[in-house]
Design a protein around this motif. Structure first.
Motif, PDB file in Angstrom:
ATOM      1  N   ALA A   1       0.828  -1.201   0.000  1.00 61.25           N
ATOM      2  CA  ALA A   1       0.000   0.000   0.000  1.00 61.25           C
ATOM      3  C   ALA A   1       0.868   1.258   0.000  1.00 61.25           C
ATOM      4  CB  ALA A   1      -0.904  -0.006   1.229  1.00 61.25           C
ATOM      5  N   THR A   2       0.258   2.378  -0.321  1.00 59.02           N
ATOM      6  CA  THR A   2       0.943   3.667  -0.207  1.00 59.02           C
ATOM      7  C   THR A   2       1.402   3.861   1.243  1.00 59.02           C
ATOM      8  OG1 THR A   2      -0.423   4.592  -1.964  1.00 59.02           O
ATOM      9  CG2 THR A   2       0.711   6.148  -0.524  1.00 59.02           C
ATOM     10  N   ASP A   3       2.666   4.249   1.404  1.00 61.52           N
ATOM     11  CA  ASP A   3       3.302   4.372   2.711  1.00 61.52           C
ATOM     12  C   ASP A   3       3.517   3.026   3.403  1.00 61.52           C
ATOM     13  OD1 ASP A   3       3.577   7.143   2.613  1.00 61.52           O
ATOM     14  OD2 ASP A   3       1.568   7.457   3.425  1.00 61.52           O
ATOM     15  N   GLY A   4       3.265   1.925   2.680  1.00 58.75           N
ATOM     16  CA  GLY A   4       3.455   0.601   3.254  1.00 58.75           C
ATOM     17  C   GLY A   4       4.888   0.120   3.108  1.00 58.75           C
ATOM     18  N   TRP A   5       5.184  -0.990   3.785  1.00 56.23           N
ATOM     19  CA  TRP A   5       6.525  -1.552   3.821  1.00 56.23           C
ATOM     20  C   TRP A   5       6.588  -2.918   3.149  1.00 56.23           C
ATOM     21  CZ3 TRP A   5      10.990   0.694   5.527  1.00 56.23           C
ATOM     22  CH2 TRP A   5      10.873   1.876   6.265  1.00 56.23           C
ATOM     23  N   LEU A   6       7.665  -3.137   2.405  1.00 58.28           N
ATOM     24  CA  LEU A   6       7.999  -4.446   1.863  1.00 58.28           C
ATOM     25  C   LEU A   6       9.231  -4.949   2.610  1.00 58.28           C
ATOM     26  CD1 LEU A   6       7.659  -6.714  -0.285  1.00 58.28           C
ATOM     27  CD2 LEU A   6       9.221  -5.400  -1.740  1.00 58.28           C
ATOM     28  N   VAL A   7       9.168  -6.155   3.150  1.00 63.10           N
ATOM     29  CA  VAL A   7      10.261  -6.723   3.943  1.00 63.10           C
ATOM     30  C   VAL A   7      10.634  -8.078   3.341  1.00 63.10           C
ATOM     31  CG1 VAL A   7      10.986  -7.453   6.246  1.00 63.10           C
ATOM     32  CG2 VAL A   7       9.354  -5.568   5.992  1.00 63.10           C
ATOM     33  N   LEU A   8      11.882  -8.185   2.869  1.00 67.44           N
ATOM     34  CA  LEU A   8      12.326  -9.398   2.172  1.00 67.44           C
ATOM     35  C   LEU A   8      13.500 -10.039   2.913  1.00 67.44           C
ATOM     36  CD1 LEU A   8      12.405  -8.098  -1.522  1.00 67.44           C
ATOM     37  CD2 LEU A   8      10.476  -9.136  -0.282  1.00 67.44           C
ATOM     38  N   ALA A   9      13.478 -11.370   3.009  1.00 68.56           N
ATOM     39  CA  ALA A   9      14.580 -12.102   3.635  1.00 68.56           C
ATOM     40  C   ALA A   9      14.792 -13.414   2.884  1.00 68.56           C
ATOM     41  CB  ALA A   9      14.297 -12.356   5.111  1.00 68.56           C
ATOM     42  N   GLY A  10      15.876 -14.113   3.278  1.00 72.74           N
ATOM     43  CA  GLY A  10      16.298 -15.289   2.533  1.00 72.74           C
ATOM     44  C   GLY A  10      17.339 -14.899   1.494  1.00 72.74           C
ATOM     45  N   ILE A  11      18.014 -13.774   1.732  1.00 73.60           N
ATOM     46  CA  ILE A  11      18.944 -13.181   0.767  1.00 73.60           C
ATOM     47  C   ILE A  11      20.354 -13.198   1.350  1.00 73.60           C
ATOM     48  CG2 ILE A  11      19.448 -11.137  -0.622  1.00 73.60           C
ATOM     49  CD1 ILE A  11      16.480 -10.254   0.099  1.00 73.60           C
TER      50      ILE A  11
ATOM     51  N   ASP B   1      25.122 -13.306  10.055  1.00 74.44           N
ATOM     52  CA  ASP B   1      25.737 -14.559   9.591  1.00 74.44           C
ATOM     53  C   ASP B   1      25.713 -14.703   8.075  1.00 74.44           C
ATOM     54  OD1 ASP B   1      26.194 -15.180  12.228  1.00 74.44           O
ATOM     55  OD2 ASP B   1      24.472 -16.528  12.409  1.00 74.44           O
ATOM     56  N   GLY B   2      25.968 -13.615   7.359  1.00 71.27           N
ATOM     57  CA  GLY B   2      26.021 -13.682   5.904  1.00 71.27           C
ATOM     58  C   GLY B   2      24.690 -13.493   5.205  1.00 71.27           C
ATOM     59  N   TRP B   3      23.607 -13.386   5.974  1.00 67.78           N
ATOM     60  CA  TRP B   3      22.271 -13.145   5.417  1.00 67.78           C
ATOM     61  C   TRP B   3      21.892 -11.686   5.646  1.00 67.78           C
ATOM     62  CZ3 TRP B   3      19.828 -17.115   2.866  1.00 67.78           C
ATOM     63  CH2 TRP B   3      20.328 -18.401   3.088  1.00 67.78           C
ATOM     64  N   ILE B   4      21.018 -11.159   4.791  1.00 69.79           N
ATOM     65  CA  ILE B   4      20.579  -9.774   4.943  1.00 69.79           C
ATOM     66  C   ILE B   4      19.054  -9.685   4.899  1.00 69.79           C
ATOM     67  CG2 ILE B   4      22.675  -8.709   4.039  1.00 69.79           C
ATOM     68  CD1 ILE B   4      21.266  -8.451   1.331  1.00 69.79           C
ATOM     69  N   LEU B   5      18.561  -8.617   5.501  1.00 75.24           N
ATOM     70  CA  LEU B   5      17.151  -8.249   5.424  1.00 75.24           C
ATOM     71  C   LEU B   5      17.073  -6.998   4.572  1.00 75.24           C
ATOM     72  CD1 LEU B   5      14.285  -8.914   6.806  1.00 75.24           C
ATOM     73  CD2 LEU B   5      14.788  -6.922   8.226  1.00 75.24           C
ATOM     74  N   MET B   6      16.211  -6.999   3.566  1.00 72.09           N
ATOM     75  CA  MET B   6      16.052  -5.828   2.697  1.00 72.09           C
ATOM     76  C   MET B   6      14.633  -5.304   2.823  1.00 72.09           C
ATOM     77  SD  MET B   6      18.284  -6.859  -0.693  1.00 72.09           S
ATOM     78  CE  MET B   6      18.682  -5.120  -1.056  1.00 72.09           C
ATOM     79  N   THR B   7      14.507  -3.973   2.888  1.00 74.20           N
ATOM     80  CA  THR B   7      13.204  -3.360   3.035  1.00 74.20           C
ATOM     81  C   THR B   7      13.049  -2.191   2.051  1.00 74.20           C
ATOM     82  OG1 THR B   7      13.965  -1.789   4.726  1.00 74.20           O
ATOM     83  CG2 THR B   7      13.143  -3.933   5.477  1.00 74.20           C
TER      84      THR B   7
END
Length: 295
Positions: A251-261, A286-292
């Motif tokens: 949504a507008t002003d909403g957040w996307l949160v991705l992991a497994g990267i 531990d070598g993994w990242i969270l992207m938002t």
């Protein structure tokens, strides 16, 4: 139970395993015979990457039988087979009686997400510091809170909820439902948890019930409309494929949160999502990242 131990080269693992199954072995496990030596070599590659090789040069096979006679008979019959060339019987021995349930449970302790937010198996009491906790036992669906990707997503949920309401939430690829349940624990009231695996949907509903939270779980077509928070803890390759779909749900002003990267995959994820949203690295472990990204 009685254990038959075998040593064999890589090419004999499959026929030996099939033969042991035919001989009524209760279970068959395979390990690197050179583990913890200078000859040890990795078998599994990074997520989304092919394995370096199909098997170990030398494998140790362990087969469990319900009786000594069955284990001895397998040890007698297998060396007579053509495919046993290059293999050897390392021995047969009785296994001590164990409380296997208690042994398995001992491997899973409460997991700290933040100092006051914990994942707690049902056989443990929550730590005194836990103001918020999720009751979750290991099961068929992915997500027990022990993996860095899951912990980072839950940390983000806890931290975001301190700043503003999570709003309507979509957990895409929900697995055990742990992220959706975490969102509910931090005040989200309208939650869709979806997965392509029917077993994951069932696990999510059962875990939600165990935590006394309300959410809707189903297959991916249940996700409809836009959400203030879209969570997807999968792997980089499917996340790239899902980019237009996931972004359309934000949504507008909403957040996307991705992991497994993995850290090295950050740029390719940025490029995949660039037509819709600008991803940034929000956390790493531990070598993994969270992207938002925020719309």
């Amino acid at each position: 139970m009685f254990e038959l131990r075998l040593l064999c080269p890589e090419e004999c693992v499959e026929p030996l395993s099939e033969a042991l199954d035919a001989l009524d072995a209760l279970s068959v496990s395979v390990e690197d015979a050179d583990a913890l030596t200078e000859h040890e070599r990795p078998l599994f590659g990074e997520p989304g990457m092919p394995s370096p090789q199909p098997g170990w040069q030398r494998s140790r096979i362990s087969a469990l039988f319900s009786s000594r006679s069955a284990a001895d008979e397998a040890a007698r019959l297998l060396p007579l087979q053509d495919f046993f060339a290059g293999c050897s019987v390392a021995g047969v021995s009785a296994l001590p009686d164990q409380d296997w349930v208690r042994l398995t449970q001992s491997q899973f302790s409460p997991v700290e997400i933040t100092p006051d937010f914990w994942i707690v198996p049902s056989w443990h009491e929550p730590p005194k510091a836990a103001r918020t906790s999720i009751r979750l036992d290991p099961g068929l669906a992915f997500g027990t809170g022990t993996h860095p990707t899951t912990r980072m997503c839950l940390r983000w949920i806890a931290q975001r909820a301190q700043q503003a309401a999570l709003g309507r939430v979509l957990d895409y690829g929900c697995g055990s439902g742990i992220l959706a349940i975490g969102a509910a624990k931090f005040g989200a009231l309208d939650i869709d948890a979806v997965d392509i695996d029917a077993a994951a949907v069932e696990a999510t509903l059962a875990n939600a019930d165990a935590n006394a939270v309300v959410l809707k779980a189903g297959l991916p077509d249940q996700a409809q409309g836009v959400y203030q928070t879209v969570l997807a803890n999968i792997l980089a390759t499917p996340l790239k494929v899902l980019a237009p779909l996931l972004c359309a749900h934000v949504a507008t002003d909403g957040w996307l949160v991705l992991a497994g990267i993995l850290e090295r995959q950050a740029q390719e994820l940025r490029e995949a999502y660039a037509p819709w949203l600008a991803l940034d690295v929000a956390d790493s472990e531990d070598g993994w990242i969270l992207m938002t990204a925020r719309r």
